[in-house]
Design an enzyme around this catalytic site. Structure first.
Site, PDB file in Angstrom:
ATOM      1  N   LYS A  72       0.851  -1.196   0.000  1.00 51.63           N
ATOM      2  CA  LYS A  72       0.000   0.000   0.000  1.00 51.63           C
ATOM      3  C   LYS A  72       0.883   1.241   0.000  1.00 51.63           C
ATOM      4  CE  LYS A  72      -2.419   1.360   3.628  1.00 51.63           C
ATOM      5  NZ  LYS A  72      -3.455   1.351   4.691  1.00 51.63           N
ATOM      6  N   ARG A 116     -10.569  -2.439   6.801  1.00 51.98           N
ATOM      7  CA  ARG A 116      -9.712  -3.352   7.560  1.00 51.98           C
ATOM      8  C   ARG A 116      -9.449  -2.831   8.956  1.00 51.98           C
ATOM      9  NH1 ARG A 116      -5.123  -0.170   9.050  1.00 51.98           N
ATOM     10  NH2 ARG A 116      -3.511  -0.173   7.441  1.00 51.98           N
ATOM     11  N   GLN A 144     -13.955   6.988   9.826  1.00 58.85           N
ATOM     12  CA  GLN A 144     -13.591   5.727  10.452  1.00 58.85           C
ATOM     13  C   GLN A 144     -14.623   5.278  11.475  1.00 58.85           C
ATOM     14  OE1 GLN A 144     -12.328   2.364  11.023  1.00 58.85           O
ATOM     15  NE2 GLN A 144     -10.956   3.505   9.689  1.00 58.85           N
ATOM     16  N   ASP A 165     -18.369  14.104  19.443  1.00 57.94           N
ATOM     17  CA  ASP A 165     -17.484  14.852  18.552  1.00 57.94           C
ATOM     18  C   ASP A 165     -17.786  16.328  18.733  1.00 57.94           C
ATOM     19  OD1 ASP A 165     -15.901  14.043  15.597  1.00 57.94           O
ATOM     20  OD2 ASP A 165     -16.436  16.124  15.993  1.00 57.94           O
ATOM     21  N   ALA A 225      -4.322   7.198  16.988  1.00 63.15           N
ATOM     22  CA  ALA A 225      -2.899   7.544  16.914  1.00 63.15           C
ATOM     23  C   ALA A 225      -2.217   6.789  15.780  1.00 63.15           C
ATOM     24  CB  ALA A 225      -2.214   7.238  18.240  1.00 63.15           C
ATOM     25  N   LYS A 230       0.873  11.644  18.761  1.00 63.27           N
ATOM     26  CA  LYS A 230      -0.571  11.485  18.918  1.00 63.27           C
ATOM     27  C   LYS A 230      -0.868  10.612  20.148  1.00 63.27           C
ATOM     28  CE  LYS A 230      -2.048  12.263  14.157  1.00 63.27           C
ATOM     29  NZ  LYS A 230      -2.861  11.761  13.029  1.00 63.27           N
TER      30      LYS A 230
END
Length: 332
Positions: A72, A116, A144, A165, A225, A230
């Site tokens: 990838k 995935r 996501q 959020d 992260a 992160k």
């Protein structure tokens, strides 16, 4: 004459069914743990002049009934939206036949990654969450978050969903997408963290989930992260939890644990083990003595290869995608 199959976002989405993908990702974790996979470290090309970078992720795995290879090629360019009307992150997957290296398919790696990643969280949830988990909190309502809920609801009977959020519009869109399937509502970080299962999918660099917010038996999928610095969960959460990782090198470099690990707050002694160890049975998943559990997921190339395998096999069955003569074999 063999042709290479081009699979765009819609093709990938149509041909990757979540239950089968979860099984394939579980197989990939097992192959990696058993030494039946090769996964060189993720490599980076840093482009500060463009405020971006490229990352390459190659892998091969032998799952017993099937094997697969691919790479990838993915970027992160934060200015893309404002400057070029392009996504910040784009990915391209090259899926090859391990026996002869023929490029079987070129796939949209962005959709593949989302699917995935959700499936990886589902595998961890299946092994680490309480059996009767029925509530799920999600912090971060980006793209996501959708696959997190889709995937995890395949392994647990999720009834109640709390989405948190700062962007109220994204929360509203998320609720609209799932309102008919779940008892779903907007809530605070603290409310989301009290659920049986929590997935965090934010890009923050300062922890937003405090220790006292987390339920006594909550399983957390720390998915946000993916780079140095992160960090979504308070250090105390990690220290008090049964902490499971996907890969030591990646998680200590760019996973949820990267900051406390390099500051010396957290050490290898605080890491229970890798998800592959649990999948193959060399370490226990959830036990009666466990309280909080955490899965630190950075995303592995073996997952991309496993997902590409699922997408390609079904695309062939369903006659999807666009077949073309990439190598010019028709002229020989």
């Amino acid at each position: 004459m063999r042709k290479t199959l081009l699979l765009n976002k819609d093709d990938v989405h149509e041909n990757v069914q979540m239950p089968e993908l979860i099984s394939a990702i579980e197989d990939a974790f097992a192959a990696y743990e058993s030494g039946d996979a090769q996964m060189p470290p993720k490599s980076y090309i840093d482009l500060p002049q463009y405020n971006g970078d490229f990352r390459s992720m190659p892998a091969y795995l032998d799952a017993g009934d099937w094997d697969a290879a691919g790479i990838k090629w993915v970027n992160v360019h934060p200015d893309n939206g404002d400057k070029f009307d392009l996504p910040t992150v784009m990915g391209t997957m090259i899926y090859s036949d391990p026996e002869n290296a023929f490029p079987l398919a070129l796939l949209d790696g962005t959709e593949l990654t989302m699917l995935r990643t959700g499936a990886a969280a589902a595998v961890a949830t299946d092994y680490l969450a309480v059996e009767d988990a029925s509530s799920m909190g999600i912090i971060g309502a980006g793209v996501q978050s959708y696959t997190q809920l889709r995937a995890i609801s395949e392994v647990r009977d999720i009834e109640e969903v709390v989405i948190s959020d700062l962007d109220e519009e994204r929360v509203a869109d998320f609720i609209d997408a799932f309102e008919g399937e779940f008892d779903i509502r907007a809530g605070s970080i603290e409310e989301a963290a009290q659920c049986d299962v929590l997935s965090t999918v934010t890009p923050v660099e300062s922890p937003i989930v405090p220790r006292d917010a987390v339920g006594d038996n909550t399983h957390i999928n720390a998915m946000g992260a993916d780079a140095e610095g992160k960090h979504e969960l308070a250090d105390e959460v990690l220290l008090d939890a049964k902490l499971v990782i996907d890969d030591h090198a990646q998680t200590t470099h760019s996973g949820e644990i990267n900051v406390p690990y390099h500051e010396g707050v957290l050490s290898d002694d605080d890491i229970y083990g890798a998800i592959g160890e649990i999948v193959v049975g060399s370490k226990d998943g959830r036990t009666e003595d466990d309280g909080i559990t955490v899965f630190d997921s950075t995303g592995l190339a073996i997952q991309d290869v496993a997902a590409a395998h699922v997408a390609y096999e079904h695309a062939i069955e369903n006659d999807n995608g666009y077949a073309f003569d990439l190598l010019g074999l028709a002229d020989e």
